[in-house]
Write a protein that holds these residues in place. Structure first.
Motif, short mmCIF file in Angstrom:
data_model
loop_
_atom_site.label_atom_id
_atom_site.label_comp_id
_atom_site.label_asym_id
_atom_site.label_seq_id
_atom_site.Cartn_x
_atom_site.Cartn_y
_atom_site.Cartn_z
N ALA B 212 -65.74 100.69 -21.45
CA ALA B 212 -64.90 100.28 -22.57
C ALA B 212 -63.82 101.29 -22.90
O ALA B 212 -62.86 100.98 -23.62
N MET B 213 -63.93 102.51 -22.39
CA MET B 213 -62.91 103.53 -22.68
C MET B 213 -61.68 103.40 -21.78
O MET B 213 -60.67 104.05 -22.02
N HIS B 261 -65.27 109.69 -22.87
CA HIS B 261 -66.41 108.76 -22.89
C HIS B 261 -66.95 108.62 -24.31
O HIS B 261 -66.66 109.45 -25.18
N GLU B 262 -67.71 107.55 -24.53
CA GLU B 262 -68.25 107.27 -25.87
C GLU B 262 -69.45 108.13 -26.20
O GLU B 262 -69.73 108.41 -27.36
N ALA B 263 -70.19 108.49 -25.18
CA ALA B 263 -71.44 109.24 -25.40
C ALA B 263 -71.13 110.61 -26.00
O ALA B 263 -70.01 111.11 -25.89
N ALA B 264 -72.13 111.19 -26.62
CA ALA B 264 -71.98 112.51 -27.22
C ALA B 264 -71.50 113.52 -26.17
O ALA B 264 -71.77 113.37 -24.98
N ARG B 265 -70.81 114.55 -26.64
CA ARG B 265 -70.13 115.47 -25.72
C ARG B 265 -71.11 116.37 -24.97
O ARG B 265 -71.03 116.53 -23.76
N PHE B 266 -72.06 116.94 -25.71
CA PHE B 266 -72.94 117.96 -25.15
C PHE B 266 -73.82 117.36 -24.05
O PHE B 266 -74.59 116.42 -24.30
N CYS B 267 -73.68 117.88 -22.85
CA CYS B 267 -74.42 117.35 -21.69
C CYS B 267 -74.06 115.90 -21.36
O CYS B 267 -74.83 115.21 -20.69
N PRO B 309 -64.12 107.57 -29.66
CA PRO B 309 -62.79 107.95 -29.19
C PRO B 309 -61.83 106.77 -29.34
O PRO B 309 -62.23 105.62 -29.14
N ASN B 310 -60.59 107.05 -29.72
CA ASN B 310 -59.57 106.00 -29.76
C ASN B 310 -58.31 106.53 -29.09
O ASN B 310 -58.25 107.70 -28.68
N GLU B 315 -54.52 110.73 -27.11
CA GLU B 315 -53.13 111.21 -27.13
C GLU B 315 -53.07 112.67 -27.59
O GLU B 315 -52.37 113.49 -26.99
N LEU B 316 -53.80 112.96 -28.66
CA LEU B 316 -53.82 114.34 -29.18
C LEU B 316 -54.30 115.32 -28.11
O LEU B 316 -53.71 116.39 -27.92
N ALA B 317 -55.37 114.93 -27.43
CA ALA B 317 -55.92 115.79 -26.38
C ALA B 317 -54.91 115.96 -25.25
O ALA B 317 -54.75 117.07 -24.70
#
Lengths: 361, 325
Positions: B212-213, B261-267, B309-310, B315-317
């Protein structure tokens, strides 16, 4: 000749047929049981000597295993736990292939991937064993659903212990089996101990067999020290299964005479008196007595039976110990059907480093 | 070719697989009479019968465990887990059993099961109808992990999964089940595993996404293009096996990476991608790798738009990456 049926039934069951195994078959059973006991005794020593890494003995459960295996057909599928060596032998797994697995050598059918006792014998429809408890129960149900779909006239049998009746997959598996009326035999060897936990602390149910009632099919308690009674119970269950009458839960009451495995000391959790009482009903002694009473066995012949089993064990062990260890590169085999690019790279990396560097010994 | 939504493409993929091979069957909760809670299996029980589209009791370990038994015996079961959030009761079956059968039996018992599960947020599902748990499965040897982002890929990757000899975790982006539609080839259509898709070509930076991202990343790329920033969007499609070459090649071209990605960042899976770039594209990188992901919180209900994430965050990143170095 054959004792009266010792099979007792829960409220949902019916009395079974009194027909039993012939003296000839009982003699066969005795030989398998002696072989299993010899393997046990020898493997406990081999583990202490460091020649195999681990062992989970089946002593006390020989009659339950041989009796169950005698009731099955070659096309039936067995979903074992890790203590069902007796079943594997009766189904035709060679002593050599058993020892290859215990050692984990280059000819081990599971290619050295697993700890001892975690066999897989495809030719004998003896499905790969895992360590987590009870997970094979739902597999047996799924394979039975596949048999239904293929119209096979076959059955599956799941082996597990008293501890497994507390597991997720016991509930899921028996529930699915009841709903889909699968040709499945749930064969619980209640050996009274789940490592250190006694049967009474596993469940408040008076019997394990009665749990079947909640799932809508019969449950049977059978004396697991009586090879004949076990065989009869499994035969009845198999007949029901292939006739489309659904699953059966069998609780074979036995006693684990040895430790859970070579990694525990049962003196920490049970008394010598309890074990001595169980030894008085050692299934090998019971069957021997029956054969002697029937005039089918005498002490001289008995000595020969034990001697032949010990010789077979020694010969197979000698051969198996000559086999090379598993190839280091086989580490990467069978993760997938073929190597992914990443696994291929890792295999090259490992080969370049060599097996010595970083290896455990 | 037929214009389909993503969930319709899943449905047609299942139908095609079942028409091709009588050994293919479906099992799961509410998939038969009800056609699945997202209608992914609509009409299939009617066409193939209750013995091939099996409504099971409510037990994920039962669904996956019995699917494993069927697969060992030679059938080709496709198990549906109603929401990826509910997969945990089957985790033992997937990780300890399904993933290891071939290995632990020395190849004697391959075990080919496809496990389908809708995943991800954006449907106001709160903690238990929104998670992205792909990393758990990517971390387990023996599983292939696939996530489509277009209707054509949904059908093509699903048919590849059904014919693949190994277990496949097939995660469907439920947020775009109906919001995305596109042309889907009729009949047998297969998209190979391990081949990423360049969803939009670019030269200034690379955005890596899946599921979906991907539409969100494309939206960000469009916004960046208005400022003459050329962003490449790479749709990974399969996480295991990963098209590592495509990931490295894109960064060798652009020198900058934003991972989404939608999942949490850590690992999360992005950590593996970042490590891959550090190992294999280090000297091409002009700026630190940026990750745009879910936060390290449980998936929220009221604040899901803050969590997810949107395009603006991507864009910011991207702009941060362009400013650095």
């Amino acid at each position: 000749m054959v004792e009266a049926a010792r099979t007792t039934l829960t409220s949902s069951g019916e009395a079974g047929s009194p027909a039993g195994l012939s003296v000839e078959r009982l003699n066969d059973a005795y030989r398998w049981m002696v072989l299993a006991r010899v393997i046990d005794e020898r493997c406990l020593t081999l583990q202490r000597q460091g020649r195999i890494g681990f062992y989970a003995p089946l002593s006390g459960q020989e009659a339950a295993q041989v009796g169950a295996a005698f009731a099955l057909q070659a096309d039936d599928w067995v979903f074992p736990a890790y203590r069902e060596l007796g079943v594997a032998l009766v189904r035709g797994a060679s002593l050599r292939s058993v020892i290859d697995q215990l050692i984990g050598n280059a000819e081990d059918l599971v290619r050295g991937t697993q700890m001892p006792n975690h066999f897989a014998f495809r030719a004998q429809n003896y499905v790969s064993v895992s360590s987590p408890i009870g997970t094979q129960i739902t597999h047996a149900v799924g394979a039975a659903m596949a048999m239904q779909r293929r119209g096979a006239g076959r059955a599956t049998i799941a082996f597990f212990g008293d501890g497994a009746t507390s597991s997720n997959d016991f509930h899921a598996g028996l529930n699915f089996a009841g709903v889909f009326r699968t040709p499945t035999i749930f064969f619980c060897q209640n050996n009274q101990w789940a490592i250190s936990l006694p049967r009474a602390q596993q469940t408040r149910s008076p019997t394990l067999a009665q749990k079947s009632e909640a799932y809508g099919f019969p449950g049977i308690v059978v004396d697991g020290n009586d090879v004949d009674a076990v065989c009869r119970a499994v035969l009845e269950a198999r007949t029901r299964a292939v006739a489309g009458e659904g699953p059966t839960l069998i609780e074979a009451q036995v006693y684990r005479l040895g430790p859970h495995s070579t990694s525990d000391d049962p003196h920490r959790y049970r008394s010598d008196e309890a074990v001595a009482a169980a030894r008085a009903r050692d299934p090998l002694q019971l069957l021997k007595q029956r054969l002697v009473d029937a005039g089918a066995l005498d002490d001289a012949t008995d000595q020969k039976v034990w001697g032949a089993a010990r010789s077979a064990m020694s010969a197979a062990l000698e051969e198996a110990e000559k086999v090379a260890p598993v190839e280091p590169s086989s580490l990467f085999d069978n993760v997938f059907e073929s190597l992914t690019p990443r696994l291929e790279e890792e295999r090259s990396e490992s080969a370049a480093v060599g097996p010595g560097a970083g290896a455990g010994r | 070719m037929t214009e389909l939504t993503l969930v319709q493409a899943v449905n047609r993929g299942l139908q095609e697989a079942m028409r091709q091979d009588p050994d293919v069957l479906l099992l799961g909760e509410d998939i038969g009479v009800n056609g699945g809670v997202f209608r992914a299996t609509e009409g299939l029980q009617k066409e193939f019968g209750a013995e091939r589209v099996i409504d099971t009791p409510l037990s994920e370990t039962g669904i996956v465990g019995s699917a494993i038994g069927m697969a060992l015996y030679g059938l080709k079961p496709i198990a549906e887990i109603q929401f990826q959030d509910f997969i945990y009761p089957a985790f033992d079956q997937i990780v300890s059993e399904l993933a290891k059968f071939r290995y632990r039996s020395g190849g004697q018992y391959p075990c080919h099961v496809v496990v389908r599960a809708p995943y991800g947020g954006g449907i106001k599902g709160g903690l238990y109808h929104s998670q992205s748990t792909e990393a758990y499965f990517c971390h387990t040897a023996g599983l292939k992990v696939v996530i489509p982002s277009t209707p054509a890929d949904a059908k093509g990757l699903l048919l590849t999964a059904v014919h693949d000899p190994d277990p496949v975790m097939f995660f469907e982006p439920k947020r775009i089940y109906r919001s995305v539609s596109g042309e889907v080839p009729d009949g047998d259509h297969r998209v190979p595993f391990g081949e990423a898709r360049v969803a939009r070509e670019g030269t200034d930076l690379s955005i890596f996404a899946y599921g979906a991202m991907v539409p969100t990343a494309l939206e960000a790329a469009e916004a960046l293009a208005r400022d003459q920033i050329s962003a490449e969007v790479v749709d990974l499609r399969s996480l295991v096996p990963l098209d590592e070459r495509a990931v490295v090649a894109s960064v060798e071209k652009t020198g900058r990476a934003v991972i989404v990605h939608e999942a949490a960042r850590f690992c999360g899976f992005g950590a593996e991608l970042a490590a891959l770039l550090a190992e294999r594209a280090f000297y091409s990188l002009k700026a630190p790798v940026q990750r745009v992901t879910g936060y390290d919180t449980p998936f929220p209900y009221a604040l899901e738009n803050v969590y997810l994430p949107n395009a603006a965050r991507i864009e910011l990143a991207a702009r941060a990456s362009l400013r650095a170095g």
